[in-house]
Design a protein around this motif. Sequence first.
Motif, mmCIF file in Angstrom:
data_model
loop_
_atom_site.group_PDB
_atom_site.id
_atom_site.type_symbol
_atom_site.label_atom_id
_atom_site.label_comp_id
_atom_site.label_asym_id
_atom_site.label_seq_id
_atom_site.Cartn_x
_atom_site.Cartn_y
_atom_site.Cartn_z
ATOM 1 N N GLY A 93 0.803 -1.220 0.000
ATOM 2 C CA GLY A 93 0.000 0.000 0.000
ATOM 3 C C GLY A 93 0.833 1.265 0.000
ATOM 4 N N PHE A 94 1.947 1.252 0.732
ATOM 5 C CA PHE A 94 2.749 2.473 0.809
ATOM 6 C C PHE A 94 3.383 2.801 -0.535
ATOM 7 C CE2 PHE A 94 6.094 -0.649 1.495
ATOM 8 C CZ PHE A 94 7.214 -0.071 0.900
ATOM 9 N N VAL A 95 3.667 1.774 -1.346
ATOM 10 C CA VAL A 95 4.222 2.016 -2.682
ATOM 11 C C VAL A 95 3.166 2.650 -3.581
ATOM 12 C CG1 VAL A 95 5.172 0.922 -4.753
ATOM 13 C CG2 VAL A 95 5.888 0.148 -2.475
ATOM 14 N N LYS A 96 1.938 2.144 -3.505
ATOM 15 C CA LYS A 96 0.862 2.702 -4.322
ATOM 16 C C LYS A 96 0.532 4.131 -3.899
ATOM 17 C CE LYS A 96 -1.877 -0.966 -3.774
ATOM 18 N NZ LYS A 96 -3.032 -1.874 -3.965
ATOM 19 N N ARG A 97 0.557 4.387 -2.611
ATOM 20 C CA ARG A 97 0.287 5.756 -2.135
ATOM 21 C C ARG A 97 1.379 6.714 -2.586
ATOM 22 N NH1 ARG A 97 -1.443 2.733 2.316
ATOM 23 N NH2 ARG A 97 0.540 2.980 3.402
ATOM 24 N N ARG A 98 2.626 6.261 -2.546
ATOM 25 C CA ARG A 98 3.731 7.113 -3.005
ATOM 26 C C ARG A 98 3.607 7.408 -4.499
ATOM 27 N NH1 ARG A 98 9.271 4.485 -1.988
ATOM 28 N NH2 ARG A 98 8.646 3.322 -3.835
ATOM 29 N N HIS A 101 0.838 9.924 -4.932
ATOM 30 C CA HIS A 101 1.280 11.252 -4.481
ATOM 31 C C HIS A 101 2.180 11.904 -5.526
ATOM 32 C CE1 HIS A 101 2.842 14.473 -1.982
ATOM 33 N NE2 HIS A 101 4.061 14.004 -2.128
ATOM 34 N N GLU A 130 -5.893 3.223 -6.475
ATOM 35 C CA GLU A 130 -5.055 3.250 -5.268
ATOM 36 C C GLU A 130 -5.823 3.647 -4.014
ATOM 37 O OE1 GLU A 130 -2.355 3.306 -8.653
ATOM 38 O OE2 GLU A 130 -4.195 4.367 -8.191
ATOM 39 N N TYR A 132 -6.682 6.643 -3.099
ATOM 40 C CA TYR A 132 -5.853 7.725 -2.559
ATOM 41 C C TYR A 132 -6.407 9.049 -3.061
ATOM 42 C CZ TYR A 132 -1.728 10.652 -1.714
ATOM 43 O OH TYR A 132 -0.869 11.635 -1.284
#
Length: 202
Positions: A93-98, A101, A130, A132
């Motif tokens: 998830g943190f990769v997709k959020r980055r 962004h 994502e 996001y």
Amino acid sequence: MLNSDDRDAIADAVREAERQTSSEIVVVVDRAAGSYVAVPLVLALALSLFVPWPFLLLTTLSAASIFLTQLIAAALLLATLLWYGRGGRFVPGFVKRRQAHETALREFTARGLTLTRGRTGVLLYIAVQERYAEVVADAGIAAKVDGETWQKIVEPLLAAAAQDTLREGLIAAVRDVGAVLAAHAPPAADDVDELPNKVVIL
């Protein structure tokens, strides 16, 4: 996702929100901030490396036959993992959020929001795949409004997207962004509409 009526309604909401402020609001809806094809590809290739060993140890097949089997296995693995991993299922998830962004920041610049008078341009961005959403504000607004204020606006938007009511969520978010901007960048007598109000679909 959004039909022409939806896009028109959101554009109307942007136009109405901008009447209360000297800021410019741009709405970008991104179906997917990234394709994430590399992860299934690497997994398929890595798993295919193990395919020859049982044949080498337990059979008398020729090297050419084993190599052909490995190629077929790699192709099948890739097809399966691309199907199952669509939407970035294998990606943290943190990769997709980055990724989302970074896309939001690129769109902020690409849509001309750094060129507005008074540096008060604001991007409302959502990446549907994502899950996001983010509000990116130029220097003239970022100095006056903290991130928590924007977060309170994007959370209901994400909830609306999850419930398949993206149109309503975006209209509400645009109105909320407009209200924040009205408090910090009220309209001037010589205001002009510097940027298009239409929704950008990526």
